[in-house]
Design an enzyme around this catalytic site. Structure first.
Site, PDB file in Angstrom:
ATOM      1  N   ARG A   1       5.462  -2.532  -2.048  1.00 37.40           N
ATOM      2  CA  ARG A   1       5.579  -1.077  -2.129  1.00 37.40           C
ATOM      3  C   ARG A   1       4.230  -0.555  -2.573  1.00 37.40           C
ATOM      4  NH1 ARG A   1       6.962   3.536  -0.422  1.00 37.40           N
ATOM      5  NH2 ARG A   1       8.250   4.903  -1.715  1.00 37.40           N
TER       6      ARG A   1
ATOM      7  N   GLU B   1       2.835   2.280  -3.449  1.00 42.87           N
ATOM      8  CA  GLU B   1       2.633   3.130  -4.627  1.00 42.87           C
ATOM      9  C   GLU B   1       2.710   2.331  -5.923  1.00 42.87           C
ATOM     10  OE1 GLU B   1       6.825   5.207  -5.754  1.00 42.87           O
ATOM     11  OE2 GLU B   1       5.966   5.816  -3.839  1.00 42.87           O
ATOM     12  N   ASP B   2       3.389   1.191  -5.906  1.00 37.55           N
ATOM     13  CA  ASP B   2       3.524   0.361  -7.109  1.00 37.55           C
ATOM     14  C   ASP B   2       2.425  -0.683  -7.244  1.00 37.55           C
ATOM     15  OD1 ASP B   2       5.890   1.666  -7.688  1.00 37.55           O
ATOM     16  OD2 ASP B   2       7.179   0.007  -7.094  1.00 37.55           O
ATOM     17  N   THR B   3       2.014  -1.273  -6.136  1.00 29.45           N
ATOM     18  CA  THR B   3       1.188  -2.474  -6.248  1.00 29.45           C
ATOM     19  C   THR B   3      -0.070  -2.506  -5.397  1.00 29.45           C
ATOM     20  OG1 THR B   3       2.363  -3.659  -4.506  1.00 29.45           O
ATOM     21  CG2 THR B   3       3.247  -3.870  -6.738  1.00 29.45           C
TER      22      THR B   3
ATOM     23  N   GLY C   1       7.017   5.077   9.000  1.00 28.72           N
ATOM     24  CA  GLY C   1       8.133   5.767   9.616  1.00 28.72           C
ATOM     25  C   GLY C   1       9.395   5.342   8.900  1.00 28.72           C
TER      26      GLY C   1
ATOM     27  N   GLU D   1      11.699  -4.670   6.088  1.00 28.02           N
ATOM     28  CA  GLU D   1      10.824  -5.853   6.102  1.00 28.02           C
ATOM     29  C   GLU D   1      11.544  -7.063   5.521  1.00 28.02           C
ATOM     30  OE1 GLU D   1       6.284  -4.021   5.861  1.00 28.02           O
ATOM     31  OE2 GLU D   1       7.118  -5.009   4.093  1.00 28.02           O
TER      32      GLU D   1
END
Length: 164
Positions: free
Chosen positions: A24, A26-28, A56, A90
């Protein structure tokens, strides 16, 4: 040329990447994922990191193919991982590649307890409550994501508390 009884009807999938990273952003992305990518690159391990792809609601066929063409998938579970349908798709695709191609899958728990992922507790419970509202007409998708997270979190992995 005669076919051997030992030859497979389906040729083995050619591997383009050694490692596929699922994370993700925004986290990592500017932290752990980038450092891991750089460390693998320094060891001449060909790694795919999807941070430049257009986002998407669902992953693209190209990305599905990339997952299939990787020898190993590393899933970096983090606090907001379950808020991304892209990340959840994923995981589903990675586990399908594990079943189809024998792909090695390694979860890393970055700032999140493995049991929170496995049981969808804490921030994962909140994320799934939102997903259930958003996908109330497609609950089979939500169930698929839940099962995939549980399966992936049950695999042997690493807890990044030691890396921070």
């Amino acid at each position: 040329m005669a076919s051997s009884p030992f030859s497979s009807a389906v040729p083995p999938l050619e591997k383009r990447y050694d490692v596929f990273l699922s994370f993700r952003g925004e986290d990592t992305h500017n932290q752990f994922a980038s450092y891991l990518y750089a460390a693998l690159y320094d060891k001449q391990i060909l790694c795919f990191m999807d941070h430049k792809l257009e986002r998407g609601d669902e992953i693209s066929p190209t990305l599905r193919k990339t997952i299939d063409e990787s020898s190993i998938s590393v899933i970096i579970f983090s606090e907001n991982y379950a808020t991304s349908t892209w990340c959840l798709d994923e995981v589903v695709q990675i586990l399908e590649a594990k079943k189809r191609n024998g792909q090695i899958v390694m979860p890393i728990f970055y700032g999140i307890d493995p049991s929170s992922v496995r049981r969808q507790e804490g921030c994962y419970k909140v994320a799934f409550a939102a997903l259930e509202q958003r996908f109330k007409d497609r609950m089979e998708k939500v169930h698929q994501w839940r099962a995939a997270l549980t399966e992936a979190a049950n695999l042997c992995g690493l807890d990044s508390k030691n890396f921070r």
